[in-house]
Write a protein that holds these residues in place. Sequence first.
Motif, PDB file in Angstrom:
ATOM      1  N   THR A  28      40.104  14.149  21.577  1.00 62.22           N
ATOM      2  CA  THR A  28      38.737  13.656  21.395  1.00 62.22           C
ATOM      3  C   THR A  28      38.642  12.697  20.232  1.00 62.22           C
ATOM      4  OG1 THR A  28      38.003  15.820  22.116  1.00 62.22           O
ATOM      5  CG2 THR A  28      36.353  14.383  21.179  1.00 62.22           C
ATOM      6  N   ILE A  29      39.271  13.058  19.128  1.00 61.10           N
ATOM      7  CA  ILE A  29      39.171  12.194  17.949  1.00 61.10           C
ATOM      8  C   ILE A  29      39.815  10.856  18.220  1.00 61.10           C
ATOM      9  CG2 ILE A  29      39.793  11.954  15.540  1.00 61.10           C
ATOM     10  CD1 ILE A  29      37.762  14.035  15.921  1.00 61.10           C
ATOM     11  N   ILE A  30      40.969  10.889  18.910  1.00 60.28           N
ATOM     12  CA  ILE A  30      41.644   9.613  19.159  1.00 60.28           C
ATOM     13  C   ILE A  30      40.834   8.749  20.109  1.00 60.28           C
ATOM     14  CG2 ILE A  30      43.708   8.609  20.182  1.00 60.28           C
ATOM     15  CD1 ILE A  30      45.299  10.724  18.851  1.00 60.28           C
TER      16      ILE A  30
ATOM     17  N   LEU B 249      37.857   7.328  18.112  1.00 60.92           N
ATOM     18  CA  LEU B 249      38.206   6.241  17.196  1.00 60.92           C
ATOM     19  C   LEU B 249      38.561   4.971  17.953  1.00 60.92           C
ATOM     20  CD1 LEU B 249      40.199   8.068  14.435  1.00 60.92           C
ATOM     21  CD2 LEU B 249      37.958   7.038  14.279  1.00 60.92           C
ATOM     22  N   SER B 250      39.212   5.133  19.113  1.00 63.97           N
ATOM     23  CA  SER B 250      39.560   3.915  19.838  1.00 63.97           C
ATOM     24  C   SER B 250      38.322   3.243  20.408  1.00 63.97           C
ATOM     25  CB  SER B 250      40.578   4.185  20.936  1.00 63.97           C
ATOM     26  OG  SER B 250      40.412   5.434  21.488  1.00 63.97           O
ATOM     27  N   VAL B 251      37.365   4.034  20.920  1.00 66.59           N
ATOM     28  CA  VAL B 251      36.136   3.416  21.437  1.00 66.59           C
ATOM     29  C   VAL B 251      35.381   2.727  20.312  1.00 66.59           C
ATOM     30  CG1 VAL B 251      33.910   3.874  22.508  1.00 66.59           C
ATOM     31  CG2 VAL B 251      35.921   5.012  23.356  1.00 66.59           C
ATOM     32  N   LEU B 252      35.321   3.409  19.165  1.00 68.36           N
ATOM     33  CA  LEU B 252      34.627   2.814  18.023  1.00 68.36           C
ATOM     34  C   LEU B 252      35.293   1.510  17.606  1.00 68.36           C
ATOM     35  CD1 LEU B 252      32.454   3.193  15.859  1.00 68.36           C
ATOM     36  CD2 LEU B 252      34.093   4.451  14.517  1.00 68.36           C
TER      37      LEU B 252
ATOM     38  N   ILE C 121      26.444   3.563  23.129  1.00 71.04           N
ATOM     39  CA  ILE C 121      26.095   3.341  21.738  1.00 71.04           C
ATOM     40  C   ILE C 121      25.429   4.560  21.131  1.00 71.04           C
ATOM     41  CG2 ILE C 121      24.664   1.927  20.237  1.00 71.04           C
ATOM     42  CD1 ILE C 121      27.064   0.536  21.171  1.00 71.04           C
ATOM     43  N   LYS C 122      24.594   5.220  21.935  1.00 69.49           N
ATOM     44  CA  LYS C 122      23.921   6.400  21.370  1.00 69.49           C
ATOM     45  C   LYS C 122      24.945   7.469  21.028  1.00 69.49           C
ATOM     46  CE  LYS C 122      19.662   8.436  21.027  1.00 69.49           C
ATOM     47  NZ  LYS C 122      18.294   8.022  20.912  1.00 69.49           N
ATOM     48  N   THR C 123      25.909   7.679  21.902  1.00 65.22           N
ATOM     49  CA  THR C 123      26.922   8.698  21.620  1.00 65.22           C
ATOM     50  C   THR C 123      27.682   8.364  20.347  1.00 65.22           C
ATOM     51  OG1 THR C 123      27.193   8.791  24.001  1.00 65.22           O
ATOM     52  CG2 THR C 123      28.767   9.983  22.692  1.00 65.22           C
ATOM     53  N   ILE C 124      28.173   7.134  20.277  1.00 62.69           N
ATOM     54  CA  ILE C 124      29.012   6.771  19.134  1.00 62.69           C
ATOM     55  C   ILE C 124      28.208   6.797  17.837  1.00 62.69           C
ATOM     56  CG2 ILE C 124      30.465   4.967  18.190  1.00 62.69           C
ATOM     57  CD1 ILE C 124      31.726   5.900  20.592  1.00 62.69           C
TER      58      ILE C 124
ATOM     59  N   LEU D  86      30.969   7.377  32.409  1.00 64.85           N
ATOM     60  CA  LEU D  86      31.781   7.996  33.472  1.00 64.85           C
ATOM     61  C   LEU D  86      33.247   7.919  33.098  1.00 64.85           C
ATOM     62  CD1 LEU D  86      30.802   9.307  36.016  1.00 64.85           C
ATOM     63  CD2 LEU D  86      31.566   7.308  37.263  1.00 64.85           C
ATOM     64  N   VAL D  87      33.625   6.735  32.574  1.00 61.52           N
ATOM     65  CA  VAL D  87      35.023   6.562  32.185  1.00 61.52           C
ATOM     66  C   VAL D  87      35.364   7.523  31.056  1.00 61.52           C
ATOM     67  CG1 VAL D  87      36.645   4.922  31.177  1.00 61.52           C
ATOM     68  CG2 VAL D  87      35.046   4.175  32.922  1.00 61.52           C
ATOM     69  N   LEU D  88      34.406   7.648  30.136  1.00 57.68           N
ATOM     70  CA  LEU D  88      34.634   8.555  29.011  1.00 57.68           C
ATOM     71  C   LEU D  88      34.837   9.977  29.497  1.00 57.68           C
ATOM     72  CD1 LEU D  88      34.563   8.095  25.922  1.00 57.68           C
ATOM     73  CD2 LEU D  88      32.346   9.160  25.959  1.00 57.68           C
TER      74      LEU D  88
END
Lengths: 831, 179
Positions: B85-87, B90-93, A270-273, B1-3
């Motif tokens: 990175t952007i994709i 955006l998908s995580v968000l 959450i902090k990263t996002i 870690l996954v990121l």
Amino acid sequence: MKEIKKCFITLLYTRKAQAVKQWMENEGFSKEGSSSSDDELVDLTGTAQDLIDDVPYLDHGSTANHSNGSWAGNAGLLDLLEEGVPGVGTYDDFNTIDWVREKSKDRDRHREISRKKKQSVLALLFSLSDAFSGWLLMLLIGLMSGALAGGIDIAAHWLTDLKEGVCLNGFWFNHENCCWDSKETTFQERDKCPQWKSWAELMVGVTEGASAYVVNYLMYVSWALLFSFLAVILVRAFAPYACGSGIPEIKTILSGFIIRGYLGKWTLVIKTITLVLAVSSGLSLGKEGPLVHVACCCANILCHLFTKYRKNEAKRREVLSAASAVGVSVAFGAPIGGVLFSLEEVSYYFPLKTLWRSFFAALVAAFTLRSINPFGNSRLVLFYVEFHTPWHFLELFPFVLLGIFGGLWGALFIRANIAWCRRRKTSRLGHYPVLEVLVVALATALLAFPNEYTRMSGSELISELFNDCSLLDSSKLCDYLPLSKVGDKGANFSQSSNGLADRPAGPGVYAAIWQLALALVFKMFITVVTFGMKVPSGLFIPSMAVGAIAGRLLGIGMEQLAYYHHDWPMFKSWCSPGADCITPGLYAMLGAAACLGGVTRMTVSLVVIMFELTGGLEYIVPLMAATMTSKWVADALGREGIYEAHIRLNGYPFLETKEEFEHKTLAMDVMRPRRSDPPLSVLTQDGMTVEEVEAMISDTSYSGFPVVVSNESQRLVGFVLRRDLVISIDNARRCQEGIVGASHILFTDHSPSQPLGGPPPLNLRSILDLSPLAVTDHTPMEITVDIFRKLGLRQCLVTQNGRLLGIITKKDILKHMAQMANRDPDSILFN
Amino acid sequence: LVLALAVSLVLALTPANSEDIRCKCICPPYKEIEGQIYNQNVSLKDCNCLHVVEPMPVEGKDVEAYCLRCECKYEERSSGTIKGTIIIYLSVLGLLLLYMVYLTLLEPILKRRLFGHSQLIQNDDDVGDQQPFANAHDVLSRSRSRPNVLNKVEHAQQRWRRQVQEQRKSVFDRHVVLS
């Protein structure tokens, strides 16, 4: 069935552990191959505590299997020694760890490994891997933090530019990358290219004019609101600990406090996002503090891979110190500055071993960041300055002036920010966090758009202000009039340096001065309100921006003064007409350093960060002068930096290392119980039953009890922690046969003769700390406070003539110090 | 870690794009010629004024003087990294937002339809700080009746939600931490 199995395992461990302990004592176990050379330094770091998310007492699974090096025979014994009963030796949330105990646990573990390594090749390999694990962990931390920071940079740049327009080449490009290989950029307008469309162009079809301005304005404000809204609801829904800067809490954690979940997985994500969202929404905040938090979260998560660091709280804090160095290193691209920052600002104990580890981790992180290359120019340096003009010693006077401004602003900012945060904490303002964020974002966006200097992001503003004007620049700030002599237009250009001679300011510069002055006032006020909101917020970039604006204004002022009055005595000696003497960019740099130093009270680390940021090695002396002045002025107005002030506001039990204790009180003035209090709750070594102990535990809320020989003699045996007592008694009631309320609790080696037919006794000697620290009642408080600081104690017993008299805890000391300073002693909340 | 793994995967997979290098020359105004910026994707060895500035606006002897004032810089970037990175971001968000919507809106509706878990839900709101062990004992003993994967996931999720609620109480309501 499962319960019986759990009890059996526990019993096995307890019996085995006792047996091994007995054997070790019998063998006269000596300190073979003493701890590695690293430990010989001032290594007061105890052990690191597990900041795992789940409640450790219930986590039976992890105690039975070791993740790293699970060598069933030999090393299994090691873990048995530590945990007779699972859960013993762990700490409650919002409590302080016992550094001494953790440190000795680690020493024991290390001794065991060194002793075993001669026995078999396997054990040798295990000991090698144990020594190597620290460095491997640093490598992983550096990689992960570097990767995350690079991602954050790229995403933040893109989202910031999304407020203004979109790229038709590929929506993922920000403005600069969109126009990267376009051939239509001109000298005057460097960022116009056909592939980048502003929102007005896309929606209305016009690029200039009133309607385009209005549409752009509206889109800017709506994007800013959307981003800040998303940020705050994500923080609120998933990880409330992800808000704020993070550095005050990390400082407290590094001094021994436990905040479970603060460095967990969800907080990291959450902090990263939300950091990206908060920075892109145009709010006046930076990302350096949150990046330190992100790096520490990475470190904490990676610690779970290594048993050595997972189980030991003090060792973990060593790793966290190194991780905070990594955080600053990736934020600025300043690895050495990061290490010094960790040393000066964040860490509590910083042995040389941590220094080397931080150095390595910062190096790896800087390397990772560079290979991701977020800035697109293969340079790590955030605000590269290219001027090398020397400065004259008479300029020290305006430099000192900038330092004074920085100090004044720092002290005022801290006061205002703390007052605002206190109001948020106590009044109704604190009940509407989401609304507060939205209102502040709206105000910021509305006021920032019209002024081009506030519309751009903080880092862009700073790089523009640091830039010295050369022939190649065409921005408003560099709109100087050419020198009035028409005849020698070629001869007067000083080609050797990139700089040009001092020239009178053109209309562009005057317009820029007005806009910059407005921007300064705006930023000074809005940052006070923004720092501390419920989104991730950092403070380095806004303070540097304020300072850079002030510095640049002063620099331009000095430059014009030198041009128009070059016959004044002070300029005559060094600044003849046609020479390039004043560099406004340098003044901006110094202003930035002074303001940042005034707010955070950093000195050495700030100078190193600044010259790593700018590459301007010639300017170390002015930087030091400005920083020193700013620190003196700010310290004269208020003792604490912003992070210490926030620690005090939150009431964390942080024992300040930088201040001296100057009062003449004695230990007996501070100890508990006071005259009016009930007498000290003690346990006797063999006289109490389970029922009585449970009653004492439930009647009081102390976190530990001293154990004495008997109530009459009050001679000290040891100290036992409440949590360990609760867990052991609970466990014994469930697993051991025959333990009932009337069973005696023994803290002795041998069991005294029991009356026949009585229930079997419960021996709890394994959880007793046999070496509690004690001072006499006439010990001056200076020495006591020093002992607490240096050893990281949590409590200290007070004896008189050999008899136990009372106890001093860290909270008592903090309350006492608050009282001495005429502050409210009830503001110390945790213990 | 996954990121981190995902990012490194993206990095490894991006091919070297030849369009990702450029040589940018900035030439200031000279005599009557205005300032110009020239952009070409040439490699490092060709990154100087003579190769990049085309068409050359001055003749003969002036070329050297003009070129002396120009500053040429070689830059490279990785458009694949940026895109990746952007994709990912955006998908995580998007996932987080969807999960939040699910948690706040859909889950209560779904839970009401399947009655059996109503006991566990009630434990959500009354977590007291004083007896952490007692409460956890209850929850554990209840869930022990059905030891399967779904139950474990459910149990972990309940525990996480309880933690978040505690955190929210300390940060947002009582303003005890992180004010």
